[in-house]
Design a protein around this motif. Structure first.
Motif, mmCIF file in Angstrom:
data_model
loop_
_atom_site.group_PDB
_atom_site.id
_atom_site.type_symbol
_atom_site.label_atom_id
_atom_site.label_comp_id
_atom_site.label_asym_id
_atom_site.label_seq_id
_atom_site.Cartn_x
_atom_site.Cartn_y
_atom_site.Cartn_z
ATOM 1 N N GLU A 1 -0.468 -6.139 -15.138
ATOM 2 C CA GLU A 1 -1.828 -6.626 -14.897
ATOM 3 C C GLU A 1 -1.740 -7.714 -13.832
ATOM 4 O O GLU A 1 -0.995 -8.682 -13.979
ATOM 5 N N GLY B 1 -7.167 -8.403 -12.254
ATOM 6 C CA GLY B 1 -7.466 -7.571 -13.411
ATOM 7 C C GLY B 1 -7.002 -6.132 -13.283
ATOM 8 O O GLY B 1 -7.055 -5.363 -14.244
ATOM 9 N N VAL C 1 -4.733 -3.007 -13.380
ATOM 10 C CA VAL C 1 -3.564 -2.645 -14.194
ATOM 11 C C VAL C 1 -2.971 -1.347 -13.650
ATOM 12 O O VAL C 1 -3.691 -0.367 -13.460
#
Length: 137
Positions: free
Chosen positions: A89, A93, A95
């Motif tokens: 991550e 934000g 991932v």
């Protein structure tokens, strides 16, 4: 930090990784069997969090950020190396899941072994058929 994990960490070698002074990162990064379990260490300076996804297990394992430079580690309950991926991550934000490059040798060895076993079975079948032919002649 988990005391077992802390005790397994090779801090001088980690510092070598962090400052790009380590000439054998394979000895530290990736998965290594220890007396306490399977120690998995990853260097991801771009990560705010890292999770392990171990094949055959439903729950991801949160890795601990043990150095602010992006060095992560986890101690997994296992006495053998396992296949895994990890997700990173980032600050924004995002991932993304990755295969640990330090597991590729382990996976390559498994594929080679599987290939040789398949070839062995083929050769046994050919040999068996040849022996039948010879016994009928």
């Amino acid at each position: 930090m988990n005391k077992n994990l802390y005790g397994l960490m090779n801090w001088p070698e980690i510092e070598g990784i962090v400052y790009a002074e380590c000439d054998k990162p394979k000895e530290l990064l990736g998965a290594h069997v220890t007396s306490k379990g399977l120690l998995i260490q990853i260097m991801r300076p771009d990560a705010v969090a890292v999770k392990l996804h171990i094949d055959g297990r439903k729950t991801a394992v949160n890795m601990e950020k043990v150095d602010e430079s992006g060095f992560f580690a986890a101690l997994v309950s296992s006495k053998k190396k396992l296949s895994y991926t990890y997700s990173v991550e980032k600050v924004n934000g995002e991932v993304t899941e990755y295969t640990d490059p330090y597991t590729l040798q382990m996976l390559r060895n498994r594929k080679i072994t599987k290939h040789f076993l398949q070839e062995k079975r083929k050769m046994q079948h050919i040999y068996s058929a040849l022996m039948k032919e010879l016994s009928m002649a």
